[in-house]
Scaffold this active site. Structure first.
Site, PDB file in Angstrom:
ATOM      1  N   SER A 174     -17.412  -3.386  38.264  1.00 14.61           N
ATOM      2  CA  SER A 174     -17.471  -2.507  39.194  1.00 14.61           C
ATOM      3  C   SER A 174     -18.403  -2.665  40.139  1.00 14.61           C
ATOM      4  O   SER A 174     -18.471  -3.572  40.937  1.00 14.61           O
ATOM      5  CB  SER A 174     -17.450  -0.978  38.473  1.00 14.61           C
ATOM      6  OG  SER A 174     -17.137   0.070  39.569  1.00 14.61           O
ATOM      7  N   THR A 175     -19.291  -1.687  40.501  1.00 20.68           N
ATOM      8  CA  THR A 175     -20.245  -1.612  41.517  1.00 20.68           C
ATOM      9  C   THR A 175     -21.221  -3.038  41.090  1.00 20.68           C
ATOM     10  O   THR A 175     -21.931  -3.242  39.967  1.00 20.68           O
ATOM     11  CB  THR A 175     -21.173  -0.446  41.538  1.00 20.68           C
ATOM     12  OG1 THR A 175     -20.483   0.606  41.443  1.00 20.68           O
ATOM     13  CG2 THR A 175     -22.193  -0.575  42.472  1.00 20.68           C
ATOM     14  N   HIS A 217     -13.016  -2.660  40.306  1.00 18.06           N
ATOM     15  CA  HIS A 217     -12.691  -1.419  40.810  1.00 18.06           C
ATOM     16  C   HIS A 217     -12.748  -1.766  42.497  1.00 18.06           C
ATOM     17  O   HIS A 217     -13.916  -1.799  42.934  1.00 18.06           O
ATOM     18  CB  HIS A 217     -13.709  -0.240  40.658  1.00 18.06           C
ATOM     19  CG  HIS A 217     -13.761   0.128  39.208  1.00 18.06           C
ATOM     20  ND1 HIS A 217     -14.714   0.528  38.596  1.00 18.06           N
ATOM     21  CD2 HIS A 217     -12.664   0.145  38.223  1.00 18.06           C
ATOM     22  CE1 HIS A 217     -14.504   0.802  37.242  1.00 18.06           C
ATOM     23  NE2 HIS A 217     -12.905   0.313  37.004  1.00 18.06           N
ATOM     24  N   MET A 254     -20.923   1.129  37.538  1.00 15.74           N
ATOM     25  CA  MET A 254     -21.460   2.540  37.125  1.00 15.74           C
ATOM     26  C   MET A 254     -20.362   3.355  36.689  1.00 15.74           C
ATOM     27  O   MET A 254     -19.040   3.061  36.773  1.00 15.74           O
ATOM     28  CB  MET A 254     -21.556   3.382  38.810  1.00 15.74           C
ATOM     29  CG  MET A 254     -22.298   4.478  38.731  1.00 15.74           C
ATOM     30  SD  MET A 254     -22.628   5.269  40.296  1.00 15.74           S
ATOM     31  CE  MET A 254     -24.163   4.224  40.623  1.00 15.74           C
ATOM     32  N   ASP A 262     -16.336   2.990  32.245  1.00 14.52           N
ATOM     33  CA  ASP A 262     -15.053   2.409  32.205  1.00 14.52           C
ATOM     34  C   ASP A 262     -15.055   1.084  31.507  1.00 14.52           C
ATOM     35  O   ASP A 262     -15.797   0.206  31.823  1.00 14.52           O
ATOM     36  CB  ASP A 262     -14.513   2.147  33.674  1.00 14.52           C
ATOM     37  CG  ASP A 262     -13.000   1.642  33.519  1.00 14.52           C
ATOM     38  OD1 ASP A 262     -12.212   1.780  32.622  1.00 14.52           O
ATOM     39  OD2 ASP A 262     -12.692   0.876  34.277  1.00 14.52           O
TER      40      ASP A 262
END
Length: 379
Positions: A197-198, A224, A317, A320
């Site tokens: 993700s991030t 994401h 972050m 997940d």
């Protein structure tokens, strides 16, 4: 500004500058350093205000976002940049160009250049500012203020990535739990599943550029990212990766040596079919706060491939993927987690590690080599 993460807001719309500034000031640990109406003014203000992160519109007069990024690169400015991108297809192309010029990440504006409903993506905006700004401060040996008490305003926000981020930041690292009992011994790797993700756009560039050209094992990825951007993102990765990279389509055959990137806003599952396997996309509800969700992908590959999976959880972050990475482990798969030192946000991999779901922690620099070595090992 104490130890707060300071943000330079660059947008030609006074309304957008104010709306984004309010979002920043409403978030513990973030503060507005200054505002600028275009890239030229931003360059003038950077030496004076020394921000930790820049949020940058792309469409501006005099000096637009792309021109600013080129000049930033020329001047050797290292301050991370988060792009505010429009919805249009052309916006996706320009956004990927911005990433190739050194922008760290992007957030999609909900309704074009002037989005009065920017609050819809508040978590995405402030999450990336906390992540990239915090990583930059730490790289400079500065402290990062992370309030121990964060009170989300709605019940849904209590389980959001932002809430998890503050909760993790307020708690010391704990020793990992005992790993789950394996149902099978690890077998030969037949599929590699990555959840990220991030920090992902840069991290995937590093990993994919360094994969072995003779890695004949399919790779499936949940990054994401909003709908409308993953196709251009896959194309940008394909240009630097020795393997073929494409945005997944429903029914795509899982093939050796090909990387499939999940579509924005679609869950990706892998389904065994006869002697092969295919990708399935769905509009099922969000899982772990996301669609696509790494938890959904990990659960499906564990079911289809049992002990023949290499699961990888990287910078991001929230949590997940952390739970279902454990399912891959239980079925006999091997699991890698990105380490704290090289993660922009040590959230997803930290939760997985503390749950006992990570076989081995690996730095970003060594991740491509480790993936290839584990995947090629005969068992």
């Amino acid at each position: 500004m104490a130890d707060e993460i300071s943000v330079l807001v660059v947008d030609d719309s006074a309304l957008m500058r104010n709306l984004i500034s309010h979002m920043i000031e409403d978030t513990p640990g973030l503060v507005v350093a200054e505002k600028a109406m275009n890239g030229q003014f931003a360059l003038q203000k950077i030496p004076r205000v020394d921000p930790d992160v820049i949020v940058l519109d792309l469409e501006m007069p005099e000096m637009n976002g792309i021109e600013f990024l080129r000049e930033r690169k020329k001047r050797g400015i290292e301050i991370p940049v988060v792009i505010l991108s429009s919805i249009a297809a052309k916006g996706a192309e320009i956004t990927m160009e911005a990433l190739s010029l050194g922008a760290s990440d992007f957030v999609q504006k909900p309704s074009g250049s002037i989005s009065e409903d920017i609050h819809i993506v508040k978590d995405a905006v402030v999450g990336k500012l906390l992540g990239y700004g915090g990583a930059y401060r730490r790289s400079k040996g500065k402290k990062v203020l992370m309030p121990s008490e964060y009170q989300p305003k709605t019940p849904a926000a209590k389980t959001s990535d932002i809430a998890v981020h503050f909760k993790l930041a307020a708690e010391p690292m704990i020793a990992p739990a005992a790993p789950p009992v394996r149902a099978h011994y690890p077998g030969n790797t037949e599929i590699i599943a990555i959840g990220i993700s991030t920090g992902g756009p840069d991290a995937l560039r590093v990993v994919f550029a360094n994969l072995d050209a003779d890695l004949k094992i399919p790779i499936v990825v949940v990054q994401h990212m909003p709908a409308g951007f993953t196709n251009e993102f896959a194309k940008s990765l394909d240009r630097i990766c020795p393997l073929n990279v494409k945005e997944v389509e429903d029914g795509d055959v899982i093939m050796p040596g090909r990387i499939l990137i999940a579509q924005g806003n679609k869950h990706l599952e892998i389904e065994k079919k006869g002697t092969g396997a295919v990708a399935r996309l769905s509009d099922a509800p969000l899982v772990s706060g996301h669609r696509p969700s790494a938890d959904v992908l990990f659960a499906s590959v564990a079911m289809s491939y049992t002990n023949h999976v290499l699961g990888v959880i990287m910078t991001g972050m929230g949590r997940d993927g952390a739970q279902q990475l454990g399912t891959i482990y239980k079925e006999g798969g091997i699991t890698l987690g990105q380490d704290e030192g090289s993660s922009i946000v040590y959230g997803m991999p930290r939760v997985a590690y503390e749950l006992g779901h990570v076989t081995e922690q690996v730095s970003l620099e060594k991740m491509a080599r480790r993936i290839c070595d584990v995947a090629k090992t005969k068992r």
